[in-house]
Design a protein around this motif. Structure first.
Motif, PDB file in Angstrom:
ATOM      1  N   LYS A   1      15.631  11.976  -8.903  1.00  0.00           N
ATOM      2  CA  LYS A   1      14.809  12.065  -7.700  1.00  0.00           C
ATOM      3  C   LYS A   1      14.361  10.659  -7.303  1.00  0.00           C
ATOM      4  O   LYS A   1      13.796   9.922  -8.105  1.00  0.00           O
ATOM      5  N   HIS A   2      14.633  10.283  -6.061  1.00  0.00           N
ATOM      6  CA  HIS A   2      14.237   8.967  -5.571  1.00  0.00           C
ATOM      7  C   HIS A   2      12.956   9.106  -4.770  1.00  0.00           C
ATOM      8  O   HIS A   2      12.772  10.072  -4.037  1.00  0.00           O
ATOM      9  N   CYS A   3      12.090   8.126  -4.913  1.00  0.00           N
ATOM     10  CA  CYS A   3      10.864   8.130  -4.130  1.00  0.00           C
ATOM     11  C   CYS A   3      10.884   6.940  -3.174  1.00  0.00           C
ATOM     12  O   CYS A   3      11.648   5.999  -3.350  1.00  0.00           O
ATOM     13  N   CYS A   4      10.033   6.981  -2.161  1.00  0.00           N
ATOM     14  CA  CYS A   4      10.055   5.940  -1.133  1.00  0.00           C
ATOM     15  C   CYS A   4       9.561   4.596  -1.659  1.00  0.00           C
ATOM     16  O   CYS A   4       9.725   3.580  -1.004  1.00  0.00           O
ATOM     17  N   SER A   5       8.995   4.560  -2.846  1.00  0.00           N
ATOM     18  CA  SER A   5       8.507   3.297  -3.392  1.00  0.00           C
ATOM     19  C   SER A   5       9.586   2.523  -4.137  1.00  0.00           C
ATOM     20  O   SER A   5       9.358   1.404  -4.580  1.00  0.00           O
ATOM     21  N   ALA A   6      10.784   3.070  -4.259  1.00  0.00           N
ATOM     22  CA  ALA A   6      11.847   2.407  -5.015  1.00  0.00           C
ATOM     23  C   ALA A   6      12.372   1.166  -4.307  1.00  0.00           C
ATOM     24  O   ALA A   6      12.605   0.132  -4.934  1.00  0.00           O
ATOM     25  N   VAL A   7      12.569   1.239  -3.016  1.00  0.00           N
ATOM     26  CA  VAL A   7      13.134   0.107  -2.271  1.00  0.00           C
ATOM     27  C   VAL A   7      12.220  -1.114  -2.316  1.00  0.00           C
ATOM     28  O   VAL A   7      12.697  -2.213  -2.613  1.00  0.00           O
ATOM     29  N   PRO A   8      10.918  -0.982  -2.048  1.00  0.00           N
ATOM     30  CA  PRO A   8      10.069  -2.177  -2.108  1.00  0.00           C
ATOM     31  C   PRO A   8      10.027  -2.827  -3.497  1.00  0.00           C
ATOM     32  O   PRO A   8       9.968  -4.054  -3.604  1.00  0.00           O
TER      33      PRO A   8
ATOM     34  N   VAL B   1       0.814  -1.226   0.000  1.00  0.00           N
ATOM     35  CA  VAL B   1       0.000   0.000   0.000  1.00  0.00           C
ATOM     36  C   VAL B   1       0.845   1.274   0.000  1.00  0.00           C
ATOM     37  O   VAL B   1       0.612   2.165  -0.829  1.00  0.00           O
ATOM     38  N   PRO B   2       1.832   1.429   0.878  1.00  0.00           N
ATOM     39  CA  PRO B   2       2.612   2.687   0.852  1.00  0.00           C
ATOM     40  C   PRO B   2       3.308   2.923  -0.492  1.00  0.00           C
ATOM     41  O   PRO B   2       3.335   4.057  -0.991  1.00  0.00           O
TER      42      PRO B   2
END
Length: 110
Positions: free
Chosen positions: A80-87, A13-14
């Motif tokens: 620009k990196h977003c928080c959804s990249a790691v998952p 979800v995030p």
């Protein structure tokens, strides 16, 4: 099995909210992504998941990432990196490691 898949989907979800927030995908597109991922997760959670199921899921996720990168470039967001990249990266690595593990188990059983 359903509880495991539901948990996996809730963990996404995030990441999915971030993709909408960054305007890489619309809410309707995210609904389609959720449906496809849920279908793949059910296929992989059955007793004898097929190598082809893993490969199709990996291919789907790879193409989805290519589309995200294309849209990111179209929006002019470089670096620009977003928080959804790691998952996303972790999901692909997990799928690949499960695929390798499944292949090793097949070889051991023979």
């Amino acid at each position: 099995m359903a509880d495991t898949v539901r948990y996996m989907m809730e963990e996404m979800v995030p990441e999915l909210e971030d993709l909408v927030k960054q305007k890489y995908f619309s809410k309707q597109e995210v609904k389609q992504i959720v449906k496809r991922r849920q279908d793949f997760e059910y296929l992989l959670k059955r007793k004898a998941a097929l190598k082809e199921d893993y490969l199709r899921y990996i291919e789907y996720e790879s193409k989805l990432e290519e589309l995200r990168q294309h849209r990111k470039a179209a929006l002019g967001e470089k670096g620009k990196h977003c928080c959804s990249a790691v998952p996303r990266c972790a999901r692909l690595q997990l799928l690949i490691s499960h695929l390798i593990g499944a292949q090793n188990n097949e070889r051991s059983a023979k």
